[in-house]
Write an enzyme that holds these catalytic residues in place. Structure first.
Site, PDB file in Angstrom:
ATOM      1  N   ASP A 176       0.800  -1.220   0.000  1.00  0.00           N
ATOM      2  CA  ASP A 176       0.000   0.000   0.000  1.00  0.00           C
ATOM      3  C   ASP A 176       0.835   1.275   0.000  1.00  0.00           C
ATOM      4  OD1 ASP A 176       0.998  -0.197   2.534  1.00  0.00           O
ATOM      5  OD2 ASP A 176      -0.891   0.082   3.573  1.00  0.00           O
TER       6      ASP A 176
ATOM      7  N   ARG B 273      -4.815   4.066   6.377  1.00  0.00           N
ATOM      8  CA  ARG B 273      -5.170   3.703   5.013  1.00  0.00           C
ATOM      9  C   ARG B 273      -6.076   4.761   4.395  1.00  0.00           C
ATOM     10  NH1 ARG B 273      -4.234  -1.522   3.537  1.00  0.00           N
ATOM     11  NH2 ARG B 273      -4.621  -0.586   1.506  1.00  0.00           N
TER      12      ARG B 273
ATOM     13  N   TYR C 196       1.502  -3.190  11.730  1.00  0.00           N
ATOM     14  CA  TYR C 196       2.589  -4.154  11.669  1.00  0.00           C
ATOM     15  C   TYR C 196       3.043  -4.381  13.108  1.00  0.00           C
ATOM     16  CZ  TYR C 196       3.070  -3.471   6.594  1.00  0.00           C
ATOM     17  OH  TYR C 196       2.847  -3.424   5.252  1.00  0.00           O
TER      18      TYR C 196
END
Length: 488
Positions: free
Chosen positions: A47, A236, A245
């Site tokens: 991404d 996002r 993460y």
């Protein structure tokens, strides 16, 4: 058995394959893409779109939807724990060094990025087709004749690719083949090439989630170091979803569950609440850095992207470096196949991108260690020192540290400033805000240098109102009588 001949066969419709396809479509080259999936990518794992990739999209005139739909990473926050009080914000800094690029670092799902490139391919082809054969599995690749035999025409060399679609065998013959088929590349294996490297014991989990939280930086890229573990937060697109993460020391990737990831996140964010309303996607992986022992076969088959280099995702390099692999080989194949450049120019793809991949692997090893709690404790790296090292790596992670060595298309200069101040031979050409003389329009210089297959000559003539500057420009014009001049 069905047989088909094309100039270029692209195996895989990922970032590298699609970017190469844009160039081939732009040059009017007869190509085909073979993709084992039944359709376009629906949910991508990558991404992060670095500044350099946005610049590449701008040069291809497809940056507008990317910039419009993506999350723009403007600031980076560093959090760490202090005893029993939980995590606290220690500092915030600009995500990208000031003046590094006129384009931002953005976040957009890989499936949508691929969609933008497919739309451009359809526009260039003019028939609303993308040249992709879905549901087609590559089985074997074989170079019929060695391109090193200089006694015969290079055009006589062909590559045969055996593939199957719906159980029906297909034979493809092509002048060139691109292996863009990922880490488990059939193209690489069929050529007998190997991935060389190792895996570490570091296991990380990743998940895209819709959180309910009072954490104040939930819509800001953040690096969090707590007593319960380390976490990297990536907002996002769409203002609702975020990616986590999470470092998982002492675990095996196969043992990780979604419930375990949720619990780790809740512990790391204390004293703030972190409830997960929905998880869109998740995975767990052991970090490894590997590099293919060969990037080409007889300069007829070329490997790109994950087919020749794999690494951890935290530095946001995978999709970007892969896409730039495709960009590099795409324009060079276009020039060769249209007779505008000799086949020897393809050798520079290998020298340039193999060097880039090697540097990436070394950087990723360092970056992975920097994120490791055990490594920081062993070397006494404090949270403040970690933040400093993270920011220092910004030029590399923005994609703007690549420098190609001297080759047939990179001229050796006496110094990095032999052309002009701020221009380093072998690195990407920097843009600047200029005023176009013909209509007084302010614009970025990059806008006057589109990626359309033409070579662009930029003259640093100095003050055109002075006799010396004007005479320099006239001398260049005289030496290049067929040059089309754009006064910027």
């Amino acid at each position: 058995m069905q047989t088909e001949e094309v100039d270029v066969l692209i195996c895989g419709s990922g970032s590298a394959g699609l970017c190469a396809a844009i160039w081939l479509a732009r040059f009017g080259i007869n190509y085909k893409v073979l993709e084992r999936r039944d359709g376009p990518l629906e949910v991508g794992q990558a991404d992060g779109v670095q500044c350099r990739t946005v610049e590449v999209f701008e040069s291809l005139s497809i940056s507008e939807p990317l910039l419009k739909e993506s999350y723009h990473v403007m600031e980076l926050a560093f959090w760490s724990s202090d005893g029993n009080s939980g995590v606290q914000r220690r500092r915030a800094a600009p995500d990208t060094e000031a003046g590094l690029s006129h384009q931002p670092h953005v976040i957009l799902n890989q499936a949508r990025i691929n969609g933008i490139m497919i739309d451009e391919v359809k526009r260039l082809r003019g028939d609303n087709t993308d040249g992709i054969e879905y549901g087609c599995q590559v089985d074997d690749v074989h170079v019929l004749q060695s391109a090193k035999n200089e006694t015969k025409s290079a055009e006589s060399d062909l590559v045969e690719v055996m593939a199957s679609k719906g159980g029906v065998p297909h034979l493809y013959r092509a002048k060139y083949v691109l292996g863009c088929d990922g880490a488990h590349s059939t193209v690489r294996r069929s050529l007998g090439f190997k991935m060389v490297g190792d895996s570490t014991d570091a296991v990380w989990g990743v998940m895209d989630v819709f959180p309910r939280t009072n954490f104040p930086d939930i819509r800001k890229k953040s690096v969090i170091q707590s007593d319960a573990g380390n976490l990297v937060l990536i907002p996002r697109e769409g203002d609702c979803m975020v990616r986590f993460y999470i470092e998982l020391p002492g675990t095996e990737a196969s043992e990780v569950s979604l419930e375990y990831l949720h619990e780790r996140a809740r512990l790391i964010f204390r004293p703030y609440t972190m409830d997960i309303a929905k998880t869109a996607w998740w995975s767990a992986y052991a970090i490894g850095q590997r590099l293919a022992d060969h990037f080409h076969k007889d300069y007829r088959v070329f490997l790109t992207g994950d087919a020749c280099h794999t690494h951890s995702p935290k530095a946001g390099q995978g999709m970007n470096v892969s896409l730039q692999d495709g960009y590099n080989i795409g324009w060079k194949l276009g020039l060769v196949l249209t007779g505008r450049a000799p086949p020897q120019i393809l050798e520079t793809y290998v020298s340039e991108r193999q060097q880039t991949a090697t540097e990436l692997i070394e950087f990723d090893r360092y970056f992975t260690k920097l994120f490791s709690t055990a490594y920081r404790q062993e070397h006494g790296i404090t949270a403040d020192q970690f933040g400093e090292q993270f920011l220092k790596a910004g030029r590399y992670t923005a994609g703007l540290a690549t420098k190609y060595e001297v080759s047939s298309i990179v001229c050796g200069a006496a110094s990095d400033t032999a052309l002009a101040s701020g221009v380093t031979v072998g690195m990407r050409f920097p843009t600047a805000k200029v005023v176009r003389l013909c209509d007084a329009r302010p614009m970025q210089l990059l806008r006057a240098l589109p990626a359309d297959g033409r070579w662009h000559l930029v003259v640093f003539g100095g003050n055109m109102l002075a006799n010396q500057g004007a005479s320099k420009l006239e001398a260049v014009r005289f030496e290049n009588p067929h040059t089309t001049w754009t006064m910027d």
